[in-house]
Scaffold this motif. Sequence first.
Motif, mmCIF file in Angstrom:
data_model
loop_
_atom_site.group_PDB
_atom_site.id
_atom_site.type_symbol
_atom_site.label_atom_id
_atom_site.label_comp_id
_atom_site.label_asym_id
_atom_site.label_seq_id
_atom_site.Cartn_x
_atom_site.Cartn_y
_atom_site.Cartn_z
ATOM 1 N N ARG A 15 58.952 81.081 -24.210
ATOM 2 C CA ARG A 15 57.585 81.268 -23.711
ATOM 3 C C ARG A 15 56.963 79.938 -23.308
ATOM 4 O O ARG A 15 56.263 79.855 -22.294
ATOM 5 C CB ARG A 15 56.714 81.950 -24.766
ATOM 6 C CG ARG A 15 56.958 83.431 -24.893
ATOM 7 C CD ARG A 15 55.883 84.133 -25.710
ATOM 8 N NE ARG A 15 55.658 83.541 -27.013
ATOM 9 C CZ ARG A 15 56.284 83.902 -28.138
ATOM 10 N NH1 ARG A 15 57.181 84.870 -28.111
ATOM 11 N NH2 ARG A 15 56.014 83.318 -29.275
ATOM 12 N N GLN A 19 55.704 79.027 -19.556
ATOM 13 C CA GLN A 19 54.333 78.580 -19.306
ATOM 14 C C GLN A 19 54.326 77.237 -18.594
ATOM 15 O O GLN A 19 53.543 77.014 -17.663
ATOM 16 C CB GLN A 19 53.544 78.478 -20.615
ATOM 17 C CG GLN A 19 52.089 78.129 -20.417
ATOM 18 C CD GLN A 19 51.337 79.177 -19.621
ATOM 19 O OE1 GLN A 19 51.481 80.359 -19.853
ATOM 20 N NE2 GLN A 19 50.542 78.735 -18.661
ATOM 21 N N HIS A 22 55.244 77.846 -15.016
ATOM 22 C CA HIS A 22 54.103 78.477 -14.340
ATOM 23 C C HIS A 22 53.023 77.443 -14.015
ATOM 24 O O HIS A 22 52.499 77.405 -12.893
ATOM 25 C CB HIS A 22 53.530 79.582 -15.218
ATOM 26 C CG HIS A 22 52.342 80.252 -14.619
ATOM 27 N ND1 HIS A 22 51.059 79.814 -14.847
ATOM 28 C CD2 HIS A 22 52.231 81.313 -13.799
ATOM 29 C CE1 HIS A 22 50.212 80.577 -14.189
ATOM 30 N NE2 HIS A 22 50.897 81.489 -13.542
ATOM 31 N N ASP A 23 52.702 76.604 -14.968
ATOM 32 C CA ASP A 23 51.681 75.575 -14.746
ATOM 33 C C ASP A 23 52.096 74.612 -13.643
ATOM 34 O O ASP A 23 51.277 74.213 -12.807
ATOM 35 C CB ASP A 23 51.411 74.803 -16.036
ATOM 36 C CG ASP A 23 50.741 75.648 -17.100
ATOM 37 O OD1 ASP A 23 50.226 76.743 -16.780
ATOM 38 O OD2 ASP A 23 50.753 75.220 -18.274
#
Length: 48
Positions: A15, A19, A22-23
Motif C-alpha cells: 500500500r 501510494q 500515485h503521488d
Amino acid sequence: MFAYFLEKLGQWIERAEEQRRHDYLAQASDLADVEQRMRRIERNGYSF
C-alpha cells in the motif's frame, strides 16, 4: 502468529508503494508527463 505479522507487513508495504507511485504520477503537469513518468517507473522501478 509470525506468518500473520509478515502478511500484514507485506500488505502495508504494498500500500505504501502504491501510494508513493500515485503521488509521483499525480505531480505530472500534463498527459505527456504522466506517460513519461509511467515509463520511468516501468523501466527503473521506484527510483524517484
